[in-house]
Design a protein around this motif. Sequence first.
Motif, PDB file in Angstrom:
ATOM      1  N   LEU A   9       0.820  -1.211   0.000  1.00  0.00           N
ATOM      2  CA  LEU A   9       0.000   0.000   0.000  1.00  0.00           C
ATOM      3  C   LEU A   9       0.858   1.267   0.000  1.00  0.00           C
ATOM      4  O   LEU A   9       0.454   2.293  -0.542  1.00  0.00           O
ATOM      5  N   LEU A  10       2.012   1.192   0.630  1.00  0.00           N
ATOM      6  CA  LEU A  10       2.954   2.316   0.663  1.00  0.00           C
ATOM      7  C   LEU A  10       4.367   1.762   0.681  1.00  0.00           C
ATOM      8  O   LEU A  10       4.595   0.615   1.110  1.00  0.00           O
ATOM      9  N   THR A  11       5.311   2.576   0.268  1.00  0.00           N
ATOM     10  CA  THR A  11       6.709   2.155   0.337  1.00  0.00           C
ATOM     11  C   THR A  11       7.269   2.456   1.726  1.00  0.00           C
ATOM     12  O   THR A  11       6.686   3.219   2.507  1.00  0.00           O
ATOM     13  N   LYS A  12       8.424   1.894   1.986  1.00  0.00           N
ATOM     14  CA  LYS A  12       9.080   2.163   3.270  1.00  0.00           C
ATOM     15  C   LYS A  12       9.383   3.651   3.408  1.00  0.00           C
ATOM     16  O   LYS A  12       9.198   4.226   4.500  1.00  0.00           O
ATOM     17  N   GLU A  13       9.844   4.277   2.354  1.00  0.00           N
ATOM     18  CA  GLU A  13      10.162   5.696   2.412  1.00  0.00           C
ATOM     19  C   GLU A  13       8.917   6.533   2.696  1.00  0.00           C
ATOM     20  O   GLU A  13       8.951   7.490   3.484  1.00  0.00           O
ATOM     21  N   GLN A  14       7.812   6.148   2.069  1.00  0.00           N
ATOM     22  CA  GLN A  14       6.560   6.866   2.311  1.00  0.00           C
ATOM     23  C   GLN A  14       6.097   6.689   3.755  1.00  0.00           C
ATOM     24  O   GLN A  14       5.695   7.653   4.425  1.00  0.00           O
ATOM     25  N   LEU A  15       6.157   5.454   4.259  1.00  0.00           N
ATOM     26  CA  LEU A  15       5.758   5.188   5.644  1.00  0.00           C
ATOM     27  C   LEU A  15       6.606   5.979   6.622  1.00  0.00           C
ATOM     28  O   LEU A  15       6.092   6.587   7.582  1.00  0.00           O
ATOM     29  N   ASP A  16       7.907   5.958   6.406  1.00  0.00           N
ATOM     30  CA  ASP A  16       8.797   6.657   7.327  1.00  0.00           C
ATOM     31  C   ASP A  16       8.525   8.155   7.330  1.00  0.00           C
ATOM     32  O   ASP A  16       8.604   8.819   8.384  1.00  0.00           O
ATOM     33  N   ALA A  17       8.165   8.700   6.168  1.00  0.00           N
ATOM     34  CA  ALA A  17       7.859  10.126   6.097  1.00  0.00           C
ATOM     35  C   ALA A  17       6.544  10.452   6.804  1.00  0.00           C
ATOM     36  O   ALA A  17       6.420  11.462   7.503  1.00  0.00           O
ATOM     37  N   ILE A  18       5.564   9.565   6.636  1.00  0.00           N
ATOM     38  CA  ILE A  18       4.245   9.808   7.223  1.00  0.00           C
ATOM     39  C   ILE A  18       4.258   9.615   8.743  1.00  0.00           C
ATOM     40  O   ILE A  18       3.586  10.347   9.479  1.00  0.00           O
ATOM     41  N   LEU A  19       5.031   8.652   9.223  1.00  0.00           N
ATOM     42  CA  LEU A  19       4.982   8.277  10.642  1.00  0.00           C
ATOM     43  C   LEU A  19       6.047   8.974  11.475  1.00  0.00           C
ATOM     44  O   LEU A  19       6.369   8.527  12.572  1.00  0.00           O
ATOM     45  N   ARG A  20       6.564  10.076  11.004  1.00  0.00           N
ATOM     46  CA  ARG A  20       7.475  10.867  11.826  1.00  0.00           C
ATOM     47  C   ARG A  20       6.696  11.468  13.005  1.00  0.00           C
ATOM     48  O   ARG A  20       5.537  11.860  12.867  1.00  0.00           O
TER      49      ARG A  20
END
Length: 471
Positions: free
Chosen positions: A447-458
Amino acid sequence: MSTPAFRIEHDLLGDREVPAEVYYGVHTLRAVENFPITGTAISIYPELIKALACVKQAAAHANHELGLLDETRCKAISAACDELLAGQLHEQFVVDVIQGGAGTSTNMNANEVIANRALELLGHAKGQYQHLHPNEQVNIGQSTNDVYPSSLKIATWFGIAGLVDAMEVLRQSFARKAEEFKDILKMGRTQLQDAVPMTLGQEFGTYAVMIEEDQQRLREAVLLICEINMGATAIGTGITAHPDYAPLVLKHLQRITGIPLVTAPNLIEATQDCGAFVQLSGVLKRVAVKLSKICNDLRLLSSGPRAGFNEINLPPMQAGSSIMPGKVNPVIPEVVNQVAFEVIGNDITVSFAAEAGQLQLNAFEPVIAHSLFKSVAHLRSACLTLASRCVDGITANAEHLRGLVANSIGIVTALNPYIGYANATAVAQEAHATGGSVYAIVLAKGLLTKEQLDAILRPEVLTQPTPLVRP
């Protein structure tokens, strides 16, 4: 020749022996005998004794200006009042805090103590009232019905000032913890269920704001008790008072107390209406409710240490059990909770007592006073105790908190704008059923990439309004 152990004083009921050494007189003696209710004397409330002294001193100066009290007696009364204001002779105020007579016994207690001390200052013995009389000079132009409620309001003002100061100590304690914990991420909860992330600093900062709001509400409510009815005498018509007495006594009371007092526009209304006390009691109840809620949170957040939330540690104050070794209980929040329960009950008492007034006077102001003074004094002590013996020493279990966030299903809420509500719901259900992490499931479903997740979950994205992350 031995000193007599008693002096003889007279009232409408006859002669009585009064202990020679005491400063109160026959009226107070009868009140002590008539009201063996709580075993607690009005001297427990020094603000009330000082307020009575302020009123009697202001009255003496006003009556002297009006030519109704000579300079010698005025100075003696004023000097006796100064001693009361300095904390002397408070033990001579011996009538019970709960008494019949609408406060008459308290007023007479003040009249007699001030008269007898003034007599000594004039070189006379206690009880030689032909030289200075409790009623004819100390109480001139007054009635219990204007002295007592005016004194209650002045005393309450003094007490509220101390309470607001104590609340400021507690507010600052929470504010310091908010700053200390500002970078510690944790899960917020609604209805005791995982919600969305926040910081521990935000949680403690909220407590500081709650207290600050109630400080302001107290400052607003206390303005209502600046309106006094001095000059009303018996029922508000001003019988026996000089026409210029009310403005003069007000002038002197403002000077003596430093309080922005005003004379009520309608003294008949002011003599019977206890609405200001009801309003103030309601605000004290609000303070109590908020403090109790905060203490409930502290007890819950510190519960454990192994089988509870265990998010924060309260400083250990004492052994928690006579049978369970090593147990430590949240005793400081617990005692503040109990103060809150008492204040809520006091508010009910004030409400009933105010409602029970009849016609031109409320006879139940003594229990209103007792209830208000208890609430103010106990809340003040509770705030100071909670700050110094609990909040100042709280520490955070930061690693545990971070682990709870990482393993929480609640962070899926932050993904709603990116994967949609239906996908987010499916992820949450799978995480709950399998025990897997939201992070891993979102990656596995693509559903999302690792980079996207890390950016969203800061943390800074999770804990405040932030524009949508568009990788």
